[in-house]
Write a protein that holds these residues in place. Structure first.
Motif, PDB file in Angstrom:
ATOM      1  N   GLY A  69      17.943 -22.027 -31.851  1.00 24.13           N
ATOM      2  CA  GLY A  69      18.439 -23.362 -32.165  1.00 24.13           C
ATOM      3  C   GLY A  69      19.895 -23.560 -31.786  1.00 24.13           C
ATOM      4  N   VAL A  70      20.684 -22.522 -31.889  1.00 24.72           N
ATOM      5  CA  VAL A  70      22.087 -22.606 -31.460  1.00 24.72           C
ATOM      6  C   VAL A  70      22.141 -22.730 -29.940  1.00 24.72           C
ATOM      7  CG1 VAL A  70      24.266 -21.326 -31.292  1.00 24.72           C
ATOM      8  CG2 VAL A  70      23.001 -21.367 -33.455  1.00 24.72           C
ATOM      9  N   ALA A  71      21.290 -21.978 -29.259  1.00 29.66           N
ATOM     10  CA  ALA A  71      21.280 -21.964 -27.799  1.00 29.66           C
ATOM     11  C   ALA A  71      20.602 -23.190 -27.198  1.00 29.66           C
ATOM     12  CB  ALA A  71      20.599 -20.694 -27.297  1.00 29.66           C
ATOM     13  N   GLN A 131      31.585 -19.138 -38.818  1.00 26.53           N
ATOM     14  CA  GLN A 131      31.486 -19.485 -37.404  1.00 26.53           C
ATOM     15  C   GLN A 131      30.578 -20.697 -37.202  1.00 26.53           C
ATOM     16  OE1 GLN A 131      33.286 -18.131 -34.906  1.00 26.53           O
ATOM     17  NE2 GLN A 131      32.422 -19.674 -33.569  1.00 26.53           N
ATOM     18  N   PHE A 132      29.533 -20.801 -38.006  1.00 29.02           N
ATOM     19  CA  PHE A 132      28.638 -21.957 -37.934  1.00 29.02           C
ATOM     20  C   PHE A 132      29.422 -23.243 -38.198  1.00 29.02           C
ATOM     21  CE2 PHE A 132      23.942 -21.013 -38.080  1.00 29.02           C
ATOM     22  CZ  PHE A 132      23.564 -22.143 -37.373  1.00 29.02           C
ATOM     23  N   HIS A 138      32.142 -29.184 -33.142  1.00 27.71           N
ATOM     24  CA  HIS A 138      32.100 -29.595 -31.740  1.00 27.71           C
ATOM     25  C   HIS A 138      30.692 -29.772 -31.167  1.00 27.71           C
ATOM     26  CE1 HIS A 138      36.370 -28.679 -31.752  1.00 27.71           C
ATOM     27  NE2 HIS A 138      36.078 -27.485 -32.236  1.00 27.71           N
ATOM     28  N   TYR A 139      29.702 -29.192 -31.844  1.00 23.28           N
ATOM     29  CA  TYR A 139      28.351 -29.202 -31.282  1.00 23.28           C
ATOM     30  C   TYR A 139      27.332 -29.552 -32.361  1.00 23.28           C
ATOM     31  CZ  TYR A 139      30.801 -26.568 -27.703  1.00 23.28           C
ATOM     32  OH  TYR A 139      31.702 -26.176 -26.754  1.00 23.28           O
ATOM     33  N   VAL A 140      26.172 -29.974 -31.926  1.00 28.34           N
ATOM     34  CA  VAL A 140      25.071 -30.247 -32.844  1.00 28.34           C
ATOM     35  C   VAL A 140      24.585 -28.919 -33.407  1.00 28.34           C
ATOM     36  CG1 VAL A 140      22.709 -31.135 -33.029  1.00 28.34           C
ATOM     37  CG2 VAL A 140      24.368 -32.303 -31.551  1.00 28.34           C
ATOM     38  N   THR A 141      24.461 -28.853 -34.732  1.00 29.57           N
ATOM     39  CA  THR A 141      23.970 -27.628 -35.375  1.00 29.57           C
ATOM     40  C   THR A 141      22.936 -28.001 -36.429  1.00 29.57           C
ATOM     41  OG1 THR A 141      25.795 -27.686 -36.947  1.00 29.57           O
ATOM     42  CG2 THR A 141      26.073 -26.269 -35.025  1.00 29.57           C
ATOM     43  N   ASP A 142      22.114 -27.058 -36.767  1.00 29.07           N
ATOM     44  CA  ASP A 142      21.076 -27.226 -37.781  1.00 29.07           C
ATOM     45  C   ASP A 142      21.715 -27.041 -39.165  1.00 29.07           C
ATOM     46  OD1 ASP A 142      18.877 -27.104 -39.461  1.00 29.07           O
ATOM     47  OD2 ASP A 142      17.844 -25.528 -38.335  1.00 29.07           O
ATOM     48  N   LYS A 143      21.824 -28.119 -39.911  1.00 25.46           N
ATOM     49  CA  LYS A 143      22.471 -28.071 -41.233  1.00 25.46           C
ATOM     50  C   LYS A 143      21.718 -27.152 -42.195  1.00 25.46           C
ATOM     51  CE  LYS A 143      25.480 -31.077 -39.895  1.00 25.46           C
ATOM     52  NZ  LYS A 143      26.382 -30.538 -38.922  1.00 25.46           N
TER      53      LYS A 143
END
Length: 189
Positions: A69-71, A131-132, A138-143
């Protein structure tokens, strides 16, 4: 096929979605930290009893999903389900109940080898969580994945205390507390 491609020799790498990024990109740092965490969990898993070994393997599978998901943050199949957070809470509660009432205080790590390995994994989980949050600026992340890391570190902490309890090293807690008090007293000076 050779393991080395030489494509990363110039300081760049590719994400799962195919986009090229610098190796210093926040997402790459996060992926490396999660990979390190999974390695430490694997190290803890070597000494774990069967129920804990299964739990740790399940966590490693979730970490692989989170890394995907990060990638590639746009793929829904890489999003973590809320039930995974609830499952960690169930495991934490089960261990807490079996240990009886505890006082929450400073812990001197290394009561037994298993707890020491779990504490290292917990510390790396906390770093991954930090780090998350940096990456999310700056980027879309899974909350949910971010919340999972918070609960995961609680789980690993509880596992370590549980292993100390199981191995009888919790009896050393009074000695540890005296050492910690002495250290804190010297720090204040």
């Amino acid at each position: 096929m050779k393991i080395y491609t030489k494509k990363g020799d110039n300081g760049r790498t590719s994400l799962l979605n195919g986009s090229g990024v610098l190796k210093s990109d926040d997402r790459i740092e996060l992926l490396g930290t999660i990979d390190e965490l999974s390695s430490h969990i694997g190290l803890a898993k070597v000494l774990a009893n069967e129920p804990m070994k299964e739990e740790l393997s399940h966590i490693q599978q979730n970490l692989m999903k989170i890394m995907a998901g990060v990638a590639d943050s746009m793929k829904r199949e890489y999003k973590l389900d809320e039930k995974e957070i609830e499952l960690l809470e169930t495991w934490i509660d089960r261990m807490d109940e079996s240990m009886g009432p505890r006082q929450f205080q400073f812990v001197l790590y290394g009561g037994c080898e298993q707890s020491a390995r779990l504490d290292v994994a917990r510390a790396v989980a906390r770093r991954a969580e930090r780090q998350f949050y940096r990456t999310a600026k700056h980027y879309v992340t899974d909350k949910k994945a971010m919340r999972y890391f918070n609960r995961l570190s609680d789980y690993l902490y509880t596992c370590a205390r549980y292993m100390d309890y199981q191995s009888g090293h919790n009896r050393e807690e009074g000695i540890r507390q005296e050492v910690i008090k002495d250290v804190l007293k010297n720090v204040k000076k």
